[in-house]
Design a protein around this motif. Structure first.
Motif, PDB file in Angstrom:
ATOM      1  N   ARG A 149       0.819  -1.379   0.507  1.00 34.73           N
ATOM      2  CA  ARG A 149       0.140   0.144   0.088  1.00 34.73           C
ATOM      3  C   ARG A 149       0.773   0.894   0.083  1.00 34.73           C
ATOM      4  N   GLU A 150       2.420   1.194   0.592  1.00 31.47           N
ATOM      5  CA  GLU A 150       2.470   2.557   1.046  1.00 31.47           C
ATOM      6  C   GLU A 150       4.274   2.609   0.550  1.00 31.47           C
ATOM      7  N   GLU A 151       4.627   1.385   0.110  1.00 32.04           N
ATOM      8  CA  GLU A 151       6.145   1.208  -0.245  1.00 32.04           C
ATOM      9  C   GLU A 151       6.277   1.184  -1.374  1.00 32.04           C
ATOM     10  N   MET A 152       5.251   1.237  -2.818  1.00 27.06           N
ATOM     11  CA  MET A 152       5.165   0.797  -4.298  1.00 27.06           C
ATOM     12  C   MET A 152       5.944   0.069  -4.647  1.00 27.06           C
ATOM     13  N   ALA A 153       5.282  -1.073  -4.067  1.00 30.09           N
ATOM     14  CA  ALA A 153       5.935  -2.611  -4.938  1.00 30.09           C
ATOM     15  C   ALA A 153       5.182  -2.526  -5.867  1.00 30.09           C
ATOM     16  N   GLN A 154       5.205  -3.632  -6.518  1.00 30.77           N
ATOM     17  CA  GLN A 154       5.026  -4.044  -8.008  1.00 30.77           C
ATOM     18  C   GLN A 154       4.533  -5.115  -8.206  1.00 30.77           C
ATOM     19  N   SER A 183      -1.198 -14.532  -1.801  1.00 30.05           N
ATOM     20  CA  SER A 183      -3.346 -14.674  -1.690  1.00 30.05           C
ATOM     21  C   SER A 183      -2.884 -12.835  -0.785  1.00 30.05           C
ATOM     22  N   LEU A 184      -1.965 -12.667   0.390  1.00 25.56           N
ATOM     23  CA  LEU A 184      -2.480 -11.904   1.524  1.00 25.56           C
ATOM     24  C   LEU A 184      -2.451 -10.589   0.519  1.00 25.56           C
ATOM     25  N   ILE A 185      -1.539 -10.087   0.151  1.00 24.54           N
ATOM     26  CA  ILE A 185      -1.436  -8.859  -0.927  1.00 24.54           C
ATOM     27  C   ILE A 185      -2.062  -8.928  -1.892  1.00 24.54           C
ATOM     28  N   ALA A 186      -2.691 -10.104  -2.630  1.00 18.90           N
ATOM     29  CA  ALA A 186      -3.116  -9.649  -3.280  1.00 18.90           C
ATOM     30  C   ALA A 186      -4.559  -8.429  -4.012  1.00 18.90           C
ATOM     31  N   PRO A 187      -5.508  -8.300  -3.021  1.00 17.23           N
ATOM     32  CA  PRO A 187      -6.537  -7.629  -2.880  1.00 17.23           C
ATOM     33  C   PRO A 187      -5.612  -6.423  -3.075  1.00 17.23           C
ATOM     34  N   ASP A 188      -4.929  -6.040  -2.399  1.00 16.78           N
ATOM     35  CA  ASP A 188      -3.943  -4.624  -2.040  1.00 16.78           C
ATOM     36  C   ASP A 188      -3.429  -4.066  -4.129  1.00 16.78           C
ATOM     37  N   MET A 189      -2.701  -5.320  -4.464  1.00 19.16           N
ATOM     38  CA  MET A 189      -2.423  -5.262  -5.676  1.00 19.16           C
ATOM     39  C   MET A 189      -2.530  -5.630  -6.562  1.00 19.16           C
ATOM     40  N   GLY A 190      -3.960  -5.380  -6.466  1.00 16.16           N
ATOM     41  CA  GLY A 190      -5.197  -5.897  -8.018  1.00 16.16           C
ATOM     42  C   GLY A 190      -4.774  -6.788  -8.316  1.00 16.16           C
ATOM     43  N   TRP A 191      -4.991  -7.955  -7.378  1.00 22.69           N
ATOM     44  CA  TRP A 191      -4.602  -9.415  -8.391  1.00 22.69           C
ATOM     45  C   TRP A 191      -5.271 -10.660  -7.809  1.00 22.69           C
ATOM     46  N   ASP A 192      -6.044 -11.658  -9.063  1.00 23.37           N
ATOM     47  CA  ASP A 192      -6.906 -12.317  -8.978  1.00 23.37           C
ATOM     48  C   ASP A 192      -6.154 -13.568  -8.746  1.00 23.37           C
ATOM     49  N   ASP A 193      -6.915 -14.260  -8.013  1.00 21.39           N
ATOM     50  CA  ASP A 193      -6.050 -16.078  -7.922  1.00 21.39           C
ATOM     51  C   ASP A 193      -5.233 -15.836  -8.744  1.00 21.39           C
ATOM     52  N   GLU A 195      -3.289 -14.356 -11.166  1.00 21.80           N
ATOM     53  CA  GLU A 195      -1.951 -13.282 -10.570  1.00 21.80           C
ATOM     54  C   GLU A 195      -1.516 -13.285 -10.129  1.00 21.80           C
ATOM     55  N   ALA A 196      -2.076 -13.747  -8.466  1.00 23.25           N
ATOM     56  CA  ALA A 196      -0.978 -14.438  -7.799  1.00 23.25           C
ATOM     57  C   ALA A 196      -0.600 -15.502  -7.557  1.00 23.25           C
ATOM     58  N   SER A 197      -1.189 -16.191  -8.108  1.00 23.66           N
ATOM     59  CA  SER A 197      -0.519 -17.914  -8.223  1.00 23.66           C
ATOM     60  C   SER A 197       1.065 -17.358  -9.147  1.00 23.66           C
ATOM     61  N   ARG A 198       0.473 -17.034  -9.815  1.00 24.11           N
ATOM     62  CA  ARG A 198       1.556 -16.214 -11.065  1.00 24.11           C
ATOM     63  C   ARG A 198       2.453 -16.291 -10.400  1.00 24.11           C
ATOM     64  N   GLN A 199       2.618 -14.335  -9.528  1.00 21.58           N
ATOM     65  CA  GLN A 199       4.034 -14.280  -8.895  1.00 21.58           C
ATOM     66  C   GLN A 199       4.596 -15.063  -8.463  1.00 21.58           C
ATOM     67  N   ALA A 200       3.436 -15.690  -7.589  1.00 21.58           N
ATOM     68  CA  ALA A 200       3.995 -16.786  -5.915  1.00 21.58           C
ATOM     69  C   ALA A 200       5.438 -17.796  -7.483  1.00 21.58           C
ATOM     70  N   ASN A 201       4.776 -18.398  -7.789  1.00 22.11           N
ATOM     71  CA  ASN A 201       5.689 -18.948  -8.645  1.00 22.11           C
ATOM     72  C   ASN A 201       6.691 -18.762  -9.238  1.00 22.11           C
ATOM     73  N   ARG A 202       6.544 -17.260  -9.815  1.00 20.63           N
ATOM     74  CA  ARG A 202       7.484 -16.406 -10.670  1.00 20.63           C
ATOM     75  C   ARG A 202       8.859 -16.493  -9.504  1.00 20.63           C
ATOM     76  N   PHE A 203       7.793 -16.085  -8.475  1.00 18.05           N
ATOM     77  CA  PHE A 203       9.457 -15.195  -7.311  1.00 18.05           C
ATOM     78  C   PHE A 203       9.879 -16.968  -6.990  1.00 18.05           C
ATOM     79  N   ILE A 204       9.084 -18.178  -6.816  1.00 28.72           N
ATOM     80  CA  ILE A 204       9.943 -19.697  -6.487  1.00 28.72           C
ATOM     81  C   ILE A 204      10.871 -20.113  -7.441  1.00 28.72           C
TER      82      ILE A 204
END
Length: 219
Positions: A149-154, A183-193, A195-204
């Motif tokens: 919300r406050e630190e401009m994480a993308q 999943s925790l930050i998905a609502p604030d990032m505007g991610w659906d399920d 995209e949240a899964s894609r972000q996690a898999n990409r990070f891993i």
């Protein structure tokens, strides 16, 4: 603990000065180059600061502002640069918040200072945000939400590698908690399920590649 519990893979570029005033050849090793900065004013009046390092940014700011003041025909002793006494956002660690003190001043207060109360406010009515999100590390869900919300994480990587230092400190547990964190930050990032899964898999995936490149063992 395996070797992959902790990883510290960094890459980047630092502008260093070749000291042309000495007239000699440029050293082949960057270790032989000065870490100092220089401020120059062109004939057209353009002020440029080059070189330097993060730990001297206030001195760089002062020298640059002084150069600009001189260009304006004034004296730096009369129009002093205020960077030396300018407090950064959240600079003070003083707080009377009993919840903050209960959670441990060594962590939240050290990280957020006077903004600690804002982080804690995110957990009001949401006790799950006061829980650690990575095994063995103190980062709470509220800190992840604050980053979103406050630190401009993308991206999730922004949150787990740059807003916190979770993946640098304990790579394997951070990968294990990646999906929950997304999943925790998905609502604030505007991610659906999806995209949240894609972000996690990409990070891993990127974390595993960094570990392998560094010659560290995967679990």
């Amino acid at each position: 603990m395996t070797r992959a519990d902790v990883t510290g893979v960094w890459a980047g570029l630092r502008p260093l000065l070749a000291s042309p005033a000495h007239g000699g050849p440029v050293p082949e090793r960057t270790a032989d180059l000065s870490r100092r900065h220089t401020v120059r004013t062109s004939e057209q009046g353009m002020v440029t600061v080059t070189g330097g390092k993060l730990t001297t940014y206030r001195k760089m700011a002062q020298d640059t502002v002084d150069a600009v003041v001189r260009q304006l025909g004034e004296s730096p002793t009369r129009r002093r640069c205020v960077t030396a006494s300018l407090a950064l956002r959240g600079a003070t660690t003083a707080t009377r918040d009993p919840v903050a003190m209960a959670l441990g001043p060594g962590h939240l207060l050290a990280r957020y200072g006077s903004e600690c109360a804002e982080v804690l406010a995110l957990a009001e009515g949401r006790p799950e945000l006061r829980q650690s999100v990575v095994a063995g590390l103190p980062y709470t869900g509220a800190e992840l939400v604050f980053a979103a919300r406050e630190e401009m994480a993308q991206t999730l990587d922004d949150v787990l590698a740059r807003r916190t230092r979770a993946v640098i400190q304990r790579a394997v547990p951070t990968m294990a908690g990646a999906h929950a964190a997304a999943s925790l930050i998905a609502p604030d990032m505007g991610w659906d399920d999806h995209e949240a899964s894609r972000q996690a898999n990409r990070f891993i995936d990127s974390t595993q590649k960094e570990l392998l490149t560094a010659g560290l063992d995967l679990p």
